[in-house]
Design a protein around this motif. Structure first.
Motif, PDB file in Angstrom:
ATOM      1  N   ARG A 173      44.073  36.763  39.076  1.00 14.98           N
ATOM      2  CA  ARG A 173      42.644  36.724  38.837  1.00 14.98           C
ATOM      3  C   ARG A 173      42.424  35.958  37.602  1.00 14.98           C
ATOM      4  O   ARG A 173      42.982  36.546  36.278  1.00 14.98           O
ATOM      5  CB  ARG A 173      41.991  38.192  38.747  1.00 14.98           C
ATOM      6  CG  ARG A 173      40.724  38.158  38.300  1.00 14.98           C
ATOM      7  CD  ARG A 173      39.911  37.517  39.391  1.00 14.98           C
ATOM      8  NE  ARG A 173      38.430  37.066  38.911  1.00 14.98           N
ATOM      9  CZ  ARG A 173      37.676  36.324  39.479  1.00 14.98           C
ATOM     10  NH1 ARG A 173      37.897  35.890  40.622  1.00 14.98           N
ATOM     11  NH2 ARG A 173      36.581  35.983  38.808  1.00 14.98           N
ATOM     12  N   PHE A 175      39.722  34.180  34.700  1.00 19.62           N
ATOM     13  CA  PHE A 175      38.206  34.177  34.454  1.00 19.62           C
ATOM     14  C   PHE A 175      38.174  32.854  33.542  1.00 19.62           C
ATOM     15  O   PHE A 175      38.687  32.733  32.311  1.00 19.62           O
ATOM     16  CB  PHE A 175      37.738  35.456  33.532  1.00 19.62           C
ATOM     17  CG  PHE A 175      37.731  36.728  34.337  1.00 19.62           C
ATOM     18  CD1 PHE A 175      36.601  36.870  35.292  1.00 19.62           C
ATOM     19  CD2 PHE A 175      38.593  37.604  34.199  1.00 19.62           C
ATOM     20  CE1 PHE A 175      36.708  38.051  36.002  1.00 19.62           C
ATOM     21  CE2 PHE A 175      38.461  38.717  34.993  1.00 19.62           C
ATOM     22  CZ  PHE A 175      37.562  38.976  35.882  1.00 19.62           C
ATOM     23  N   GLY A 197      37.364  45.755  45.589  1.00 21.19           N
ATOM     24  CA  GLY A 197      36.448  44.633  46.025  1.00 21.19           C
ATOM     25  C   GLY A 197      35.180  44.298  44.943  1.00 21.19           C
ATOM     26  O   GLY A 197      34.233  43.513  45.290  1.00 21.19           O
ATOM     27  N   PHE A 198      35.252  44.898  43.603  1.00 23.56           N
ATOM     28  CA  PHE A 198      34.375  44.243  42.710  1.00 23.56           C
ATOM     29  C   PHE A 198      34.575  42.884  42.376  1.00 23.56           C
ATOM     30  O   PHE A 198      33.503  42.289  41.876  1.00 23.56           O
ATOM     31  CB  PHE A 198      34.255  45.194  41.644  1.00 23.56           C
ATOM     32  CG  PHE A 198      33.237  46.676  41.875  1.00 23.56           C
ATOM     33  CD1 PHE A 198      33.678  47.315  42.905  1.00 23.56           C
ATOM     34  CD2 PHE A 198      32.371  46.856  41.192  1.00 23.56           C
ATOM     35  CE1 PHE A 198      33.031  48.453  43.193  1.00 23.56           C
ATOM     36  CE2 PHE A 198      31.650  48.025  41.277  1.00 23.56           C
ATOM     37  CZ  PHE A 198      31.812  48.589  42.348  1.00 23.56           C
ATOM     38  N   THR A 199      35.704  42.526  42.413  1.00 22.56           N
ATOM     39  CA  THR A 199      35.903  40.932  41.830  1.00 22.56           C
ATOM     40  C   THR A 199      37.103  40.565  42.888  1.00 22.56           C
ATOM     41  O   THR A 199      38.061  41.325  43.172  1.00 22.56           O
ATOM     42  CB  THR A 199      36.874  41.216  40.584  1.00 22.56           C
ATOM     43  OG1 THR A 199      36.027  41.827  39.639  1.00 22.56           O
ATOM     44  CG2 THR A 199      37.008  39.889  39.953  1.00 22.56           C
ATOM     45  N   PRO A 200      36.526  39.373  43.566  1.00 19.65           N
ATOM     46  CA  PRO A 200      37.765  38.791  44.348  1.00 19.65           C
ATOM     47  C   PRO A 200      38.865  38.116  43.599  1.00 19.65           C
ATOM     48  O   PRO A 200      38.852  37.670  42.273  1.00 19.65           O
ATOM     49  CB  PRO A 200      36.932  37.680  45.046  1.00 19.65           C
ATOM     50  CG  PRO A 200      35.810  37.340  44.005  1.00 19.65           C
ATOM     51  CD  PRO A 200      35.434  38.581  43.303  1.00 19.65           C
ATOM     52  N   ARG A 227      33.466  43.430  50.639  1.00 23.74           N
ATOM     53  CA  ARG A 227      32.549  44.151  49.918  1.00 23.74           C
ATOM     54  C   ARG A 227      33.031  45.502  49.654  1.00 23.74           C
ATOM     55  O   ARG A 227      33.774  46.129  50.361  1.00 23.74           O
ATOM     56  CB  ARG A 227      31.035  44.199  50.658  1.00 23.74           C
ATOM     57  CG  ARG A 227      30.417  42.853  51.032  1.00 23.74           C
ATOM     58  CD  ARG A 227      29.934  41.912  49.887  1.00 23.74           C
ATOM     59  NE  ARG A 227      29.240  42.634  49.079  1.00 23.74           N
ATOM     60  CZ  ARG A 227      28.779  42.176  47.669  1.00 23.74           C
ATOM     61  NH1 ARG A 227      29.467  41.042  47.261  1.00 23.74           N
ATOM     62  NH2 ARG A 227      27.982  42.845  47.149  1.00 23.74           N
ATOM     63  N   PRO A 228      32.611  46.019  48.355  1.00 20.99           N
ATOM     64  CA  PRO A 228      33.036  47.339  47.882  1.00 20.99           C
ATOM     65  C   PRO A 228      32.699  48.335  49.106  1.00 20.99           C
ATOM     66  O   PRO A 228      33.733  49.204  49.173  1.00 20.99           O
ATOM     67  CB  PRO A 228      32.468  47.635  46.588  1.00 20.99           C
ATOM     68  CG  PRO A 228      32.052  46.415  46.089  1.00 20.99           C
ATOM     69  CD  PRO A 228      31.766  45.415  47.174  1.00 20.99           C
ATOM     70  N   TRP A 229      31.729  48.432  49.346  1.00 19.42           N
ATOM     71  CA  TRP A 229      31.509  49.581  50.629  1.00 19.42           C
ATOM     72  C   TRP A 229      32.279  49.590  51.887  1.00 19.42           C
ATOM     73  O   TRP A 229      32.654  50.735  52.264  1.00 19.42           O
ATOM     74  CB  TRP A 229      29.685  49.461  50.881  1.00 19.42           C
ATOM     75  CG  TRP A 229      29.340  48.361  51.669  1.00 19.42           C
ATOM     76  CD1 TRP A 229      28.991  47.168  51.232  1.00 19.42           C
ATOM     77  CD2 TRP A 229      29.168  48.318  53.286  1.00 19.42           C
ATOM     78  NE1 TRP A 229      28.603  46.312  52.255  1.00 19.42           N
ATOM     79  CE2 TRP A 229      28.593  47.040  53.483  1.00 19.42           C
ATOM     80  CE3 TRP A 229      29.353  49.324  54.194  1.00 19.42           C
ATOM     81  CZ2 TRP A 229      28.579  46.567  54.605  1.00 19.42           C
ATOM     82  CZ3 TRP A 229      29.316  48.806  55.288  1.00 19.42           C
ATOM     83  CH2 TRP A 229      28.852  47.640  55.856  1.00 19.42           C
ATOM     84  N   CYS A 252      35.481  51.028  50.361  1.00 18.49           N
ATOM     85  CA  CYS A 252      35.306  52.306  50.631  1.00 18.49           C
ATOM     86  C   CYS A 252      35.352  53.056  51.975  1.00 18.49           C
ATOM     87  O   CYS A 252      36.278  53.924  52.081  1.00 18.49           O
ATOM     88  CB  CYS A 252      33.957  52.779  49.953  1.00 18.49           C
ATOM     89  SG  CYS A 252      33.875  54.510  49.983  1.00 18.49           S
ATOM     90  N   ARG A 301      36.819  55.593  45.016  1.00 20.86           N
ATOM     91  CA  ARG A 301      37.254  55.373  43.332  1.00 20.86           C
ATOM     92  C   ARG A 301      36.175  56.251  42.515  1.00 20.86           C
ATOM     93  O   ARG A 301      35.107  56.790  42.876  1.00 20.86           O
ATOM     94  CB  ARG A 301      36.720  53.939  43.273  1.00 20.86           C
ATOM     95  CG  ARG A 301      35.335  53.623  43.236  1.00 20.86           C
ATOM     96  CD  ARG A 301      35.210  52.202  42.619  1.00 20.86           C
ATOM     97  NE  ARG A 301      35.545  52.125  40.901  1.00 20.86           N
ATOM     98  CZ  ARG A 301      35.085  51.071  40.356  1.00 20.86           C
ATOM     99  NH1 ARG A 301      34.860  49.819  40.677  1.00 20.86           N
ATOM    100  NH2 ARG A 301      35.458  51.129  39.006  1.00 20.86           N
ATOM    101  N   PHE A 313      34.590  55.798  38.240  1.00 17.01           N
ATOM    102  CA  PHE A 313      34.388  54.843  37.240  1.00 17.01           C
ATOM    103  C   PHE A 313      34.719  55.514  35.918  1.00 17.01           C
ATOM    104  O   PHE A 313      34.638  56.649  35.384  1.00 17.01           O
ATOM    105  CB  PHE A 313      32.862  54.554  37.106  1.00 17.01           C
ATOM    106  CG  PHE A 313      32.403  53.752  38.274  1.00 17.01           C
ATOM    107  CD1 PHE A 313      32.364  52.561  38.383  1.00 17.01           C
ATOM    108  CD2 PHE A 313      31.883  54.496  39.605  1.00 17.01           C
ATOM    109  CE1 PHE A 313      31.969  51.788  39.450  1.00 17.01           C
ATOM    110  CE2 PHE A 313      31.668  54.022  40.528  1.00 17.01           C
ATOM    111  CZ  PHE A 313      31.430  52.334  40.672  1.00 17.01           C
TER     112      PHE A 313
END
Lengths: 309, 255, 331
Positions: free
Chosen positions: B11, B13, B51-54, B71-73, B76, B82, B84
């Protein structure tokens, strides 16, 4: 060189450009306040309207020379801006429960209060002066209508005045931000309010200064445009306010140069749309731009241009 | 077969490579720790899994199926629950309502069934309620059920995060720094609790800063440093690993 | 038991006390006032669902009210539909627009969403104003027949009142059931922290679109009732100011509270009406009440969340340094 249609079209573009400058004048103050505080100041359009009415009162009762008129309006705008900040923004800085909120509460809780204030101010002015158009006395308004002929094209002296005002305001603002102490404080608060507080910047005073500068410019824009158009009315702030907002969003939210450029683009686009679809539909342009920008270019048209203020 | 497989995940940035070609796997029933010094890429890897960051490249598979880019959902609902790191509760809702959101997340619910109160809707509501109470009992929060989440004592809020994740019915529970902000007694209590969950058959990935917690309870530890995986072994081995010692040297002590 | 008493009380007031009192007074003006108040109750309830429960600050709600009103006006004047068809049709058309508008904008985070709804609302207004061949533009559409659904003549003041009251009660039931259910809990979770809700397995975008569809459906019905009872629609009735009026009702009553939405609507319709003696001060009063309420009653009269909390979270979300590299304003 041009045939008739081209000449007409170029004339329309020139008019569109000056309309865009009008939006830019409003957008400068609006973006400044947003850039520093991250608040949408819904009452900025009302500051613009107050500027126009203050100018009208000054003309009717004092008939001052031009420079004095502008200074009076500037003072009225600054006073209104400071009052606005005290009424709609300052009270919400008490809703802070921990240090981390000191900066946040200031910039985050005031959308609704400024909206409410804007309604109250607009309606109050309407109660006092009536909802109708008020004509600016000819002696002043006519000075804005002297035609200046350039070959086959004509511009009004008011358009030149607006261009000059936009340039002066833009330059003054850059000078204030880059060269003065208060500008340094403003940039510090914009970048990191809490940090600024830690290094000894008086955040409260800086916020007031930001409102004073932004509102002063908004008020001067109001009287200039009132003079140029010859009439003013209580709801006159809404349309330029919304369009300044659109320009700000398109420009990337906290870039003043971006907002100015986008305001001009908006003015030109409206002129073209008026040409092809008529005045009524041209009002759609700003909203279409707004929604398209939000949906497709969420960081504004200039991409990641994240320069603040 | 591994429950979670991380296959050469990278990943970036901009110019920064936060996670650099990391692979790894977690088998059903394992309790695995993921550690690393600050800025090692733990949180980024965590966000990739959930799934918060591809990922920029590579793939994450869960129960044999790729979940990269979901997608995160959806992730899940596949079975990864998860928590936080900085508690993200729903403060203006009660403890019960907080947890019920997790249960609904698992079971799904539509507006029209709530509107018409059909039999199916009532059955589902009963399921949600049962699941919620079960998660509350498991975490010992049942007595607090009707308190607003904002009024819950700090130590209990961690358990609320976990209860909410449990209500989603996860096959893999990923805990993001659960011990942050807890004192030693509380951390020990949490360690016992995590062990209980594990003993009940839950697969757990523990992303943690607190070495004592990880070394104390995990069967296996993955170590990230500067985005790369530098070790993947039982705690006793990792503690002796010269690479790990070097990575932590001057920043933290290996317990 | 509260579960039986509250609906009974609402029923008794809506269909017993109020109509009896109004009939006894025999005043068309009072009936009209009750009708308008109930129409705005439907609007504030529907906005309560979007803004108070699901936490989406919308500044363009009046546009859906307008779409409903114009649908009813056009269907009944051009095609001769009666109110039995125009009312549900208005709701559906409005919900259709709601979904169409929601699809691209629901991914926008909060404050950007608010701004987008402002823009979309004004776009609908500009269209109503300028599409003269279809909407008659600024002239508006007149001669809209009164309420005669399926041949029942409800055009008397009492009949009109009873139909509006029945639909308002229905809207109340819908909003109550949606808000006070596990489904409603998921919407509250969106309001509190939609990113976290996403991680808990909730399809955030779909939930938002569903909520928007329900709320805009109700707003469309309110529009149809307005059109049929006023007999005349004009674009100016569905502008930004009207959206703000509805928002003010919700804020004053308290975000997230159903009784709040009703009391807010009643307060902001009836109080300015009571002040008519001192001139046309409706909008001024709305602004003033809203300001004082934000300042001194941040939770509104009955709210579960403070207005500031909502806005703060909106801004917080918009300006929170996103952990991903997704562009600002997106999630």
């Amino acid at each position: 060189m041009f045939d008739r249609f081209d000449i007409f079209f170029v004339q329309q573009l020139i008019n569109g450009f000056s309309v865009g400058l009008v939006y830019a004048l409003v957008a400068i103050g609006f973006t400044l306040i947003f850039g520093v505080l991250n608040v949408v100041n819904f009452a900025h359009g009302e500051i613009y309207m107050i500027g126009a009415y203050a100018g009208l009162l000054a003309i009717v009762f004092l008939a001052p020379p031009w420079v004095a008129l502008i200074l009076l309006v500037l003072a009225a705008g600054i006073a209104a801006g400071v009052a606005l900040e005290r009424a709609a923004f300052k009270p919400f800085r008490r809703f802070r429960d921990e240090a981390s909120l000191k900066s946040k509460a200031m910039r985050e809780s005031t959308l609704l209060s400024s909206l409410a204030i804007s309604i109250v101010v607009r309606e109050s002015v309407e109660k006092i002066f009536g909802a109708d158009m008020q004509a600016i006395p000819r002696a002043y308004a006519d000075a804005m209508q002297d035609p200046i002929v350039l070959g086959e094209l004509a511009v009004a002296s008011g358009q030149i005045a607006i261009l000059a005002a936009a340039l002066v305001m833009f330059a003054t603002l850059q000078w204030i931000l880059k060269r003065t102490d208060i500008g340094l404080s403003i940039r510090a608060v914009a970048a990191n309010p809490l940090g600024a507080q830690y290094v000894g910047v008086n955040v409260d005073r800086t916020v007031i200064a930001t409102f004073a500068i932004g509102s002063g410019m908004g008020a001067v824009a109001g009287i200039l445009i009132g003079l140029y158009q010859g009439t003013i009315f209580p709801a006159m702030g809404f349309a330029p306010g919304v369009k300044a907002f659109v320009a700000m969003v398109m420009g990337g939210l906290n870039s003043i140069p971006g907002a100015v450029i986008c305001a001009i683009v908006l003015g030109l686009a409206e002129a073209v749309a008026t040409e092809f679809f008529g005045q009524g539909w041209a009002d759609l342009v700003a909203y279409v731009f707004l929604v398209l920008t939000l949906v497709f270019f969420p960081t504004g048209l200039f991409g990641a241009g994240r320069e603040r203020v | 077969m591994a429950l979670l497989e991380i296959d050469r995940v990278t990943r970036r940035f901009g110019g920064l490579v936060a996670v650099d070609d990391v692979s790894g796997a977690i088998a059903e029933g394992e309790l695995v720790g993921l550690i690393g010094p600050n800025g090692a890429g733990k949180t980024t890897l965590f966000n990739v899994i959930c799934g918060f960051t591809p990922p920029s490249s590579g793939e994450v598979r869960f129960a044999g199926e790729p979940i990269t880019g979901l997608r995160p959902w959806r992730i899940c609902r596949r079975g990864i629950g998860r928590t936080f790191q900085n508690l993200r509760l729903f403060p203006n809702m009660t403890v019960f309502d907080n947890v019920s959101v997790g249960a609904v997340g698992r079971l799904g619910i539509g507006p029209f069934e709530s509107l018409l109160r059909t039999r199916a809707a009532r059955d589902r509501a009963a399921d949600v309620s049962a699941r919620t109470w079960q998660a509350l009992e498991r975490t010992g929060l049942a007595p607090y059920a009707h308190l607003l989440a904002a009024d819950l004592p700090y130590g209990r809020r961690k358990y609320l995060e976990i209860a909410r994740a449990l209500a989603t019915g996860p096959r893999l529970l990923v805990l993001d720094e659960p011990a942050a902000g807890l004192n030693e007694t509380e951390t020990a209590e949490l360690a016992r609790f995590i062990r209980t969950l594990h003993a009940e058959g839950l697969t757990i990935l523990l992303v943690e800063h607190d070495m004592s917690l990880v070394m104390g309870i995990c069967q296996r530890v993955m170590v990230l440093a500067s985005g790369r995986k530098i070790a993947d072994a039982p705690p006793s081995v990792v503690q002796q690993d010269p690479l790990v010692l070097e990575a932590y040297l001057g920043t933290e002590e290996v317990a | 038991m509260r579960g039986v008493l509250a609906p009974l009380a609402v029923f008794a007031v809506l269909f017993g006390v109020l109509p009896a009192g109004l009939s006894a007074a025999g005043s068309g003006y009072l009936f009209r006032l009750a009708d308008v108040t109930l129409i705005f109750c439907i609007l504030s309830l529907s906005m309560q669902l979007i803004t108070g429960v699901a936490g989406l600050l919308t500044l363009g709600h009046a546009a859906f009210y307008g779409i409903g009103a114009y649908t009813a006006a056009i269907l009944s004047t051009r095609l001769g539909f009666d109110a039995g068809l125009t009312i549900p049709a208005s709701g559906l058309v409005s919900a259709l627009f709601g979904v169409l508008i929601a699809l691209p904008t629901m991914r926008l985070v909060s404050i950007y969403f608010a701004v987008a709804t402002l823009g979309l609302g004004e776009m609908i207004y500009v269209t109503l104003l300028n599409w003269v061949s279809f909407t008659r533009g600024p002239l508006g559409i007149g001669d809209i027949p009164p309420l005669r659904p399926f041949g029942f003549d409800l055009s008397s003041p009492l009949g009109t009142y009873l139909l509006i009251a029945a639909l308002a009660a229905l809207a109340l039931l819908v909003v109550h059931r949606v808000a006070h259910s596990y489904y409603g809990n998921t919407l509250r979770a969106l309001r509190e922290d939609d990113q976290c809700a996403d991680a808990m397995g909730l399809p955030v975008v779909r939930l938002k679109i569903e909520t928007f569809a329900i709320a805009t459906f109700l707003a469309g019905i309110a529009g149809a009732l307005w059109a049929h009872t006023t007999g005349y629609v004009n674009p100016a009735d569905f502008r930004f100011a009207e959206s703000i009026l509805i928002l003010a009702m919700v804020v004053v009553g308290g975000l997230g509270s159903i009784p709040g939405a009703i009391v807010g609507a009643a307060l902001l319709i009836l109080l300015p009406e009571a002040l008519r003696a001192i001139g046309r001060v409706r909008i001024l009063a709305v602004g003033l009440i809203m300001f004082l309420c934000i300042l001194f009653l941040p939770k509104g009269l009955f709210g579960e969340v403070t207005a500031l909390d909502l806005v703060r979270r909106q801004f917080g979300a918009a300006w929170r340094g996103s952990p991903t590299d997704r562009p600002l304003g997106w999630r």
